[in-house]
Design an enzyme around this catalytic site. Structure first.
Site, PDB file in Angstrom:
ATOM      1  N   HIS A 160     -38.830  -7.818 -13.439  1.00 52.54           N
ATOM      2  CA  HIS A 160     -37.657  -8.421 -14.073  1.00 52.54           C
ATOM      3  C   HIS A 160     -37.429  -7.792 -15.453  1.00 52.54           C
ATOM      4  O   HIS A 160     -38.342  -7.199 -16.031  1.00 52.54           O
ATOM      5  CB  HIS A 160     -37.892  -9.920 -14.296  1.00 52.54           C
ATOM      6  CG  HIS A 160     -37.894 -10.748 -13.043  1.00 52.54           C
ATOM      7  ND1 HIS A 160     -38.956 -11.526 -12.667  1.00 52.54           N
ATOM      8  CD2 HIS A 160     -36.935 -10.939 -12.102  1.00 52.54           C
ATOM      9  CE1 HIS A 160     -38.660 -12.161 -11.540  1.00 52.54           C
ATOM     10  NE2 HIS A 160     -37.450 -11.821 -11.169  1.00 52.54           N
ATOM     11  N   CYS A 247     -42.429 -16.872 -17.118  1.00 47.68           N
ATOM     12  CA  CYS A 247     -42.075 -17.309 -15.743  1.00 47.68           C
ATOM     13  C   CYS A 247     -42.454 -18.740 -15.437  1.00 47.68           C
ATOM     14  O   CYS A 247     -41.841 -19.370 -14.581  1.00 47.68           O
ATOM     15  CB  CYS A 247     -42.789 -16.440 -14.719  1.00 47.68           C
ATOM     16  SG  CYS A 247     -43.020 -14.749 -15.155  1.00 47.68           S
TER      17      CYS A 247
HETATM   18  C1  CIR Z   1     -42.103 -13.124  -7.470  1.00 38.54           C
HETATM   19  O1  CIR Z   1     -42.347 -11.967  -7.071  1.00 38.54           O
HETATM   20  O2  CIR Z   1     -40.989 -13.622  -7.388  1.00 38.54           O
HETATM   21  C2  CIR Z   1     -43.248 -13.925  -8.059  1.00 38.54           C
HETATM   22  N1  CIR Z   1     -44.465 -13.625  -7.385  1.00 38.54           N
HETATM   23  C3  CIR Z   1     -43.377 -13.635  -9.534  1.00 38.54           C
HETATM   24  C4  CIR Z   1     -42.196 -14.094 -10.334  1.00 38.54           C
HETATM   25  C5  CIR Z   1     -42.368 -13.883 -11.792  1.00 38.54           C
HETATM   26  N2  CIR Z   1     -41.287 -14.442 -12.507  1.00 38.54           N
HETATM   27  C6  CIR Z   1     -40.800 -13.972 -13.639  1.00 38.54           C
HETATM   28  O3  CIR Z   1     -41.189 -12.895 -14.074  1.00 38.54           O
HETATM   29  N3  CIR Z   1     -39.817 -14.632 -14.217  1.00 38.54           N
END
Ligand code: CIR
Length: 252
Positions: A160, A247
């Protein structure tokens, strides 16, 4: 300043979440302990925390940041870009309706909150594998009504936008070298994450303090030299699932 944070407990199936990391299988007990330590820091910083239960069938749902974008005026429920994560947003809509009027990202738009960085009335939105141009445009149209301006930034590295770029205070961003010369970020001072410590870019500003992941001494020193008031947290297990400090909560 933030007054609230929403978090969600990682479920026992959390290791089935999406990941590109090769650091080995994560440990559930340790994940829960690190998650509690994180929530405790938010509480210590005087945030009223709303702690949601794990969402069965959605192993990534504790990465709550991705399913909403919250400003003082509105909560935008996203449409997550990974098919396996679609559905997490419905549960968050029910919670956020108690705090803000809701807006929604609609198909064909996709948007993950991890791609959205709000700095005062400026909204950066990363165009990534998860967030498409239609999702970014919809966000822009919603936010412009409330006086925000949005800048789209291509995300060529990392999951992201906020995997690589975060606000640390004043007019200053912490950025990985990949983003250091991006013209879209040129209005801001930049602290560049030293090579090899890219994962340290995911830091979280909360009410004047800066939460940083443990284990990145050069980045820590740069932030201390800049004058950041740091709290370090061990994020080893979330990192194994491609997650980090921003996150695991929604702040507002
Ligand atoms: C994903 O790949 O969607 C999750 N395992 C990790 C999300 C991390 N979120 C973020 O950086 N905002």
């Amino acid at each position: 300043m933030f007054t609230h944070a929403i978090t969600r407990k990682p479920g026992p199936d959390f290791a089935n979440g999406l990941t590109t990391a090769v650091a080995g299988p994560p440990d559930y007990g340790l994940m829960l302990a690190q998650h509690s330590a994180y929530v405790n820091v938010l509480r210590k910083l005087k945030l009223m925390t709303v702690e949601l239960a794990a969402l069965p069938g959605h192993p990534d749902a504790y990465f709550v940041e991705d399913v909403a974008v919250i400003t003082p005026e509105v909560a935008i429920i996203t449409r997550p870009g990974a098919p396996s994560r679609q559905g997490e947003e419905a549960a968050m809509g029910l919670v956020l309706a108690q705090y803000r009027p809701l807006a929604r990202i609609e198909a064909p738009g996709t948007l993950d909150g991890g791609d959205v960085l709000l700095v005062d009335d400026h909204c950066f939105v990363g165009i990534s594998e998860r967030t498409n141009a239609a999702g970014a445009d919809q966000l822009d149209q919603i936010l412009v009504e409330y006086g925000y301006r949005c800048t789209a930034v291509p995300v060529a590295a990392g999951l992201h936008f906020k995997s690589s770029v975060n606000w640390v205070g004043d007019k200053t961003l912490l950025v990985t070298a990949d983003f250091a010369n991006r013209p879209e970020l040129a209005d801001y001072e930049q602290i560049i994450v030293p090579e090899g410590e890219e994962a340290a870019a995911n830091v979280l500003w909360v009410n004047g303090r800066l939460l940083i992941p443990q284990g990145y001494p050069q980045t820590k020193q740069k932030l201390l030299d800049w004058g950041a008031d740091i709290i370090e947290l061990n994020m080893s297990e979330a990192a194994k699932m491609d997650g980090g400090l921003t996150c695991m909560s929604l702040r507002f």
